[in-house]
Scaffold this active site. Structure first.
Site, mmCIF file in Angstrom:
data_model
loop_
_atom_site.group_PDB
_atom_site.id
_atom_site.type_symbol
_atom_site.label_atom_id
_atom_site.label_comp_id
_atom_site.label_asym_id
_atom_site.label_seq_id
_atom_site.Cartn_x
_atom_site.Cartn_y
_atom_site.Cartn_z
ATOM 1 N N ALA A 173 -18.527 6.895 -13.778
ATOM 2 C CA ALA A 173 -17.285 7.587 -13.424
ATOM 3 C C ALA A 173 -17.412 9.098 -13.633
ATOM 4 O O ALA A 173 -18.318 9.727 -13.107
ATOM 5 C CB ALA A 173 -16.118 6.993 -14.208
ATOM 6 N N SER A 174 -16.543 9.666 -14.458
ATOM 7 C CA SER A 174 -16.505 11.127 -14.614
ATOM 8 C C SER A 174 -17.668 11.689 -15.416
ATOM 9 O O SER A 174 -17.750 12.909 -15.595
ATOM 10 C CB SER A 174 -15.180 11.550 -15.249
ATOM 11 O OG SER A 174 -14.140 11.448 -14.306
ATOM 12 N N MET A 175 -18.580 10.838 -15.884
ATOM 13 C CA MET A 175 -19.787 11.376 -16.504
ATOM 14 C C MET A 175 -20.703 12.010 -15.468
ATOM 15 O O MET A 175 -21.708 12.639 -15.813
ATOM 16 C CB MET A 175 -20.520 10.291 -17.283
ATOM 17 C CG MET A 175 -19.778 9.840 -18.543
ATOM 18 S SD MET A 175 -19.277 11.237 -19.594
ATOM 19 C CE MET A 175 -20.866 11.906 -20.076
ATOM 20 N N LYS B 185 -19.575 14.423 -13.922
ATOM 21 C CA LYS B 185 -19.163 15.825 -14.067
ATOM 22 C C LYS B 185 -20.171 16.638 -14.887
ATOM 23 O O LYS B 185 -20.545 17.738 -14.469
ATOM 24 C CB LYS B 185 -17.759 15.892 -14.661
ATOM 25 C CG LYS B 185 -16.671 15.444 -13.677
ATOM 26 C CD LYS B 185 -15.301 15.466 -14.307
ATOM 27 C CE LYS B 185 -14.191 15.300 -13.274
ATOM 28 N NZ LYS B 185 -14.239 14.014 -12.563
ATOM 29 N N TYR C 140 -6.921 18.495 -15.384
ATOM 30 C CA TYR C 140 -8.011 17.625 -14.941
ATOM 31 C C TYR C 140 -7.857 17.326 -13.457
ATOM 32 O O TYR C 140 -6.758 17.002 -12.995
ATOM 33 C CB TYR C 140 -7.958 16.319 -15.740
ATOM 34 C CG TYR C 140 -9.189 15.468 -15.642
ATOM 35 C CD1 TYR C 140 -10.418 15.931 -16.093
ATOM 36 C CD2 TYR C 140 -9.121 14.182 -15.118
ATOM 37 C CE1 TYR C 140 -11.547 15.139 -16.036
ATOM 38 C CE2 TYR C 140 -10.251 13.382 -15.046
ATOM 39 C CZ TYR C 140 -11.452 13.868 -15.503
ATOM 40 O OH TYR C 140 -12.580 13.076 -15.435
#
Length: 262
Positions: A61-63, A65, A177
């Site tokens: 997921a947002s890892m 980023k 976010y």
């Protein structure tokens, strides 16, 4: 590295599994280039009691980023961009962005007081958001998940939409976010002249492969025949918005503009 302390870590994680707070996990700890702890704990599928495996595939997921941030910083180290530069230098449509006066009325907007910087994209101070971050009419204009706009839009169309959707906040003023890191990924492509997924492979990930810590099975989507471990439906954690002093960032931008004139 303390063997006793590592044993305590495993015991704690097992208690989390037993309490139902952690479905399962694969935990790896390295010290001085060597794995000292590598364990599969809990379940791949808690309902079916399928044990977790070390080769399980996870949605990170947002890892993604921080991976995008690494690619951006690699280009900075090469002297190809500055974090304080306006992102519109590489993605010109961002210069057209406007900011809402009231989130309840997205039609009423004002110009940017300062340009959106690359730094703003990386630290979520660009004024961009996700639909699920709030209930206002402005929030509803923004996409719900990255996978949503990734299926519906190509990079150029997405950037045009971002320039059209009103920002919730002036750049460098409020943490919010949102999709800013996705925009940063497209900026990396514009600067490097390559797909974002290829940029880290040229340096940091290339070195990792030579160190035999290869990211095997990593991709933008899971292989159809492999099991995927998920926590379940995405649940947002509540994070308090906070304002901060943007002056240091603005001073750095002015300093860089001064260097450009020399």
């Amino acid at each position: 590295m303390s063997t006793a302390h590592l044993a305590r870590l495993r015991a704690r994680l097992e208690r989390e599994v037993e309490a139902g707070r952690l479905p399962g996990a694969v935990v790896a700890i390295a010290r001085r280039g060597r794995l000292v702890f590598y364990e599969a704990l809990g379940f791949l599928d808690p309902a079916a009691r399928t044990p977790m495996r070390k080769d399980a595939i996870f949605s990170i997921a947002s890892m993604t980023k921080p991976l995008t941030a690494v690619a951006t910083l690699l280009l900075m180290e090469e002297g190809r961009l500055h974090l304080a530069e306006p992102a519109a230098r590489y993605l010109p449509m961002l210069a057209r962005a406007r900011v809402v006066v009231d989130a309840a009325n997205p039609a009423a907007t004002v110009p940017l007081r300062v340009p959106i910087s690359i730094h703003d994209l990386l630290r979520h101070t660009a004024g961009m958001t996700y639909a699920w971050e709030g209930s206002s009419a402005t929030h509803k204009l923004w996409p719900g998940t990255p996978s949503q706009f990734a299926r519906e839009l190509d990079g150029t169309s997405f950037l045009e939409a971002v320039a059209r959707w009103p920002l919730l906040h002036q750049p460098a003023s409020v943490w919010e976010y949102g999709v800013a890191t996705d925009v940063a990924g497209l900026l990396v492509e514009a600067v490097a002249g390559a797909a974002a997924r290829q940029v880290p492979g040229r340096t940091a990930f290339h070195q990792a492969r030579h160190a035999r810590h290869e990211l095997r099975g990593a991709s933008f989507g899971p292989p159809s025949l492999r099991a995927v471990s998920r926590r379940g439906p995405h649940q947002r954690s509540t994070v308090d918005r906070h304002r901060f002093d943007a002056a240091p960032s603005l001073r750095l931008r002015r300093r860089l503009r001064g260097l450009d004139r020399r």
